[in-house]
Design a protein around this motif. Structure first.
Motif, PDB file in Angstrom:
ATOM      1  N   ASP A 136       0.801  -1.227   0.000  1.00 18.53           N
ATOM      2  CA  ASP A 136       0.000   0.000   0.000  1.00 18.53           C
ATOM      3  C   ASP A 136       0.831   1.273   0.000  1.00 18.53           C
ATOM      4  N   ASP A 137       2.122   1.159  -0.076  1.00 12.15           N
ATOM      5  CA  ASP A 137       3.004   2.317   0.036  1.00 12.15           C
ATOM      6  C   ASP A 137       3.155   3.091  -1.267  1.00 12.15           C
ATOM      7  N   SER A 138       2.476   2.687  -2.318  1.00 13.41           N
ATOM      8  CA  SER A 138       2.657   3.343  -3.611  1.00 13.41           C
ATOM      9  C   SER A 138       2.199   4.803  -3.584  1.00 13.41           C
ATOM     10  N   SER A 139       1.312   5.162  -2.664  1.00 15.38           N
ATOM     11  CA  SER A 139       0.856   6.554  -2.609  1.00 15.38           C
ATOM     12  C   SER A 139       1.978   7.501  -2.180  1.00 15.38           C
ATOM     13  N   ARG A 140       2.918   7.015  -1.365  1.00 16.44           N
ATOM     14  CA  ARG A 140       4.040   7.855  -0.949  1.00 16.44           C
ATOM     15  C   ARG A 140       5.173   7.815  -1.968  1.00 16.44           C
ATOM     16  N   HIS A 141       5.168   6.824  -2.832  1.00 17.93           N
ATOM     17  CA  HIS A 141       6.216   6.661  -3.849  1.00 17.93           C
ATOM     18  C   HIS A 141       5.546   6.388  -5.196  1.00 17.93           C
ATOM     19  N   PRO A 142       4.990   7.413  -5.819  1.00 16.99           N
ATOM     20  CA  PRO A 142       4.222   7.211  -7.049  1.00 16.99           C
ATOM     21  C   PRO A 142       5.041   6.652  -8.207  1.00 16.99           C
ATOM     22  N   ASP A 143       6.363   6.777  -8.160  1.00 18.74           N
ATOM     23  CA  ASP A 143       7.187   6.248  -9.244  1.00 18.74           C
ATOM     24  C   ASP A 143       7.352   4.732  -9.125  1.00 18.74           C
ATOM     25  N   ILE A 144       6.892   4.147  -8.018  1.00 22.32           N
ATOM     26  CA  ILE A 144       6.955   2.701  -7.822  1.00 22.32           C
ATOM     27  C   ILE A 144       5.519   2.206  -7.634  1.00 22.32           C
ATOM     28  N   PRO A 145       4.839   1.853  -8.727  1.00 19.88           N
ATOM     29  CA  PRO A 145       3.416   1.562  -8.643  1.00 19.88           C
ATOM     30  C   PRO A 145       3.059   0.268  -7.920  1.00 19.88           C
ATOM     31  N   ASP A 146       3.992  -0.652  -7.769  1.00 18.44           N
ATOM     32  CA  ASP A 146       3.638  -1.950  -7.192  1.00 18.44           C
ATOM     33  C   ASP A 146       4.118  -2.110  -5.760  1.00 18.44           C
ATOM     34  N   GLY A 147       4.204  -1.037  -4.998  1.00 22.90           N
ATOM     35  CA  GLY A 147       4.609  -1.131  -3.602  1.00 22.90           C
ATOM     36  C   GLY A 147       6.072  -0.806  -3.404  1.00 22.90           C
ATOM     37  N   TYR A 148       6.539  -1.081  -2.186  1.00 23.09           N
ATOM     38  CA  TYR A 148       7.866  -0.593  -1.832  1.00 23.09           C
ATOM     39  C   TYR A 148       8.493  -1.479  -0.774  1.00 23.09           C
ATOM     40  N   TRP A 149       9.789  -1.768  -0.893  1.00 20.09           N
ATOM     41  CA  TRP A 149      10.525  -2.541   0.102  1.00 20.09           C
ATOM     42  C   TRP A 149      11.109  -1.622   1.158  1.00 20.09           C
ATOM     43  N   TRP A 150      10.999  -2.061   2.423  1.00 21.01           N
ATOM     44  CA  TRP A 150      11.608  -1.386   3.567  1.00 21.01           C
ATOM     45  C   TRP A 150      12.534  -2.387   4.235  1.00 21.01           C
ATOM     46  N   TYR A 151      13.585  -1.880   4.898  1.00 23.66           N
ATOM     47  CA  TYR A 151      14.595  -2.756   5.490  1.00 23.66           C
ATOM     48  C   TYR A 151      14.892  -2.360   6.928  1.00 23.66           C
ATOM     49  N   LYS A 152      15.089  -3.357   7.760  1.00 23.85           N
ATOM     50  CA  LYS A 152      15.547  -3.155   9.130  1.00 23.85           C
ATOM     51  C   LYS A 152      16.987  -3.624   9.174  1.00 23.85           C
ATOM     52  N   VAL A 153      17.832  -2.886   9.888  1.00 22.22           N
ATOM     53  CA  VAL A 153      19.257  -3.217   9.953  1.00 22.22           C
ATOM     54  C   VAL A 153      19.652  -3.581  11.389  1.00 22.22           C
ATOM     55  N   THR A 154      20.843  -4.118  11.546  1.00 21.69           N
ATOM     56  CA  THR A 154      21.354  -4.565  12.834  1.00 21.69           C
ATOM     57  C   THR A 154      21.260  -3.471  13.892  1.00 21.69           C
ATOM     58  N   ASN A 155      20.799  -3.860  15.077  1.00 21.20           N
ATOM     59  CA  ASN A 155      20.735  -2.977  16.256  1.00 21.20           C
ATOM     60  C   ASN A 155      19.964  -1.681  16.020  1.00 21.20           C
ATOM     61  N   ASP A 156      18.872  -1.759  15.277  1.00 18.13           N
ATOM     62  CA  ASP A 156      18.073  -0.580  14.986  1.00 18.13           C
ATOM     63  C   ASP A 156      16.631  -1.029  14.769  1.00 18.13           C
ATOM     64  N   GLU A 157      15.687  -0.374  15.395  1.00 18.35           N
ATOM     65  CA  GLU A 157      14.280  -0.741  15.275  1.00 18.35           C
ATOM     66  C   GLU A 157      13.568  -0.053  14.116  1.00 18.35           C
ATOM     67  N   GLN A 158      14.194   0.953  13.525  1.00 21.11           N
ATOM     68  CA  GLN A 158      13.574   1.714  12.451  1.00 21.11           C
ATOM     69  C   GLN A 158      13.623   0.953  11.133  1.00 21.11           C
ATOM     70  N   LEU A 159      12.613   1.158  10.297  1.00 19.90           N
ATOM     71  CA  LEU A 159      12.624   0.653   8.924  1.00 19.90           C
ATOM     72  C   LEU A 159      13.158   1.757   8.018  1.00 19.90           C
ATOM     73  N   TYR A 160      13.996   1.367   7.053  1.00 24.06           N
ATOM     74  CA  TYR A 160      14.604   2.335   6.138  1.00 24.06           C
ATOM     75  C   TYR A 160      14.224   2.003   4.693  1.00 24.06           C
ATOM     76  N   PRO A 161      14.002   3.034   3.867  1.00 25.04           N
ATOM     77  CA  PRO A 161      13.716   2.795   2.450  1.00 25.04           C
ATOM     78  C   PRO A 161      14.987   2.372   1.717  1.00 25.04           C
ATOM     79  N   GLU A 162      14.807   1.670   0.614  1.00 30.62           N
ATOM     80  CA  GLU A 162      15.990   1.159  -0.100  1.00 30.62           C
ATOM     81  C   GLU A 162      16.863   2.274  -0.667  1.00 30.62           C
ATOM     82  N   GLN A 163      16.329   3.485  -0.858  1.00 29.56           N
ATOM     83  CA  GLN A 163      17.166   4.585  -1.351  1.00 29.56           C
ATOM     84  C   GLN A 163      18.228   5.004  -0.334  1.00 29.56           C
ATOM     85  N   ALA A 164      18.026   4.667   0.933  1.00 23.76           N
ATOM     86  CA  ALA A 164      18.968   5.059   1.978  1.00 23.76           C
ATOM     87  C   ALA A 164      20.068   4.020   2.175  1.00 23.76           C
TER      88      ALA A 164
END
Length: 75
Positions: free
Chosen positions: A41-69
């Motif tokens: 459902d994240d396509s509304s925040r990222h209109p250039d990616i119509p089929d959704g969006y991947w988010w990633y969690k990294v070691t020792n961090d609770e936040q999710l980060y977008p793949e551009q970061a």
């Protein structure tokens, strides 16, 4: 809605436990991917990616980060 309708989910950019560099808030740090989450459902925040969006969690961090970061660590 057609119950036989299929949704195409694109492959994640990063693999589990892959070494990466996270660029966030003007800082850069080496880390590893520990969880991936696909937000269909994240396509509304990222209109250039119509089929959704991947988010990633990294070691020792609770936040999710977008793949551009995130970039692969070439070490």
């Amino acid at each position: 809605m057609n119950s036989t309708e299929k949704i195409q989910v694109r492959s994640p950019k990063f693999q589990m436990y892959q070494s990466v560099i996270l660029y966030w808030n003007g800082e850069e740090r080496s880390t590893h991917i520990v969880r991936r989450w696909f937000d269909l459902d994240d396509s509304s925040r990222h209109p250039d990616i119509p089929d959704g969006y991947w988010w990633y969690k990294v070691t020792n961090d609770e936040q999710l980060y977008p793949e551009q970061a995130i970039e692969p660590d070439s070490k």
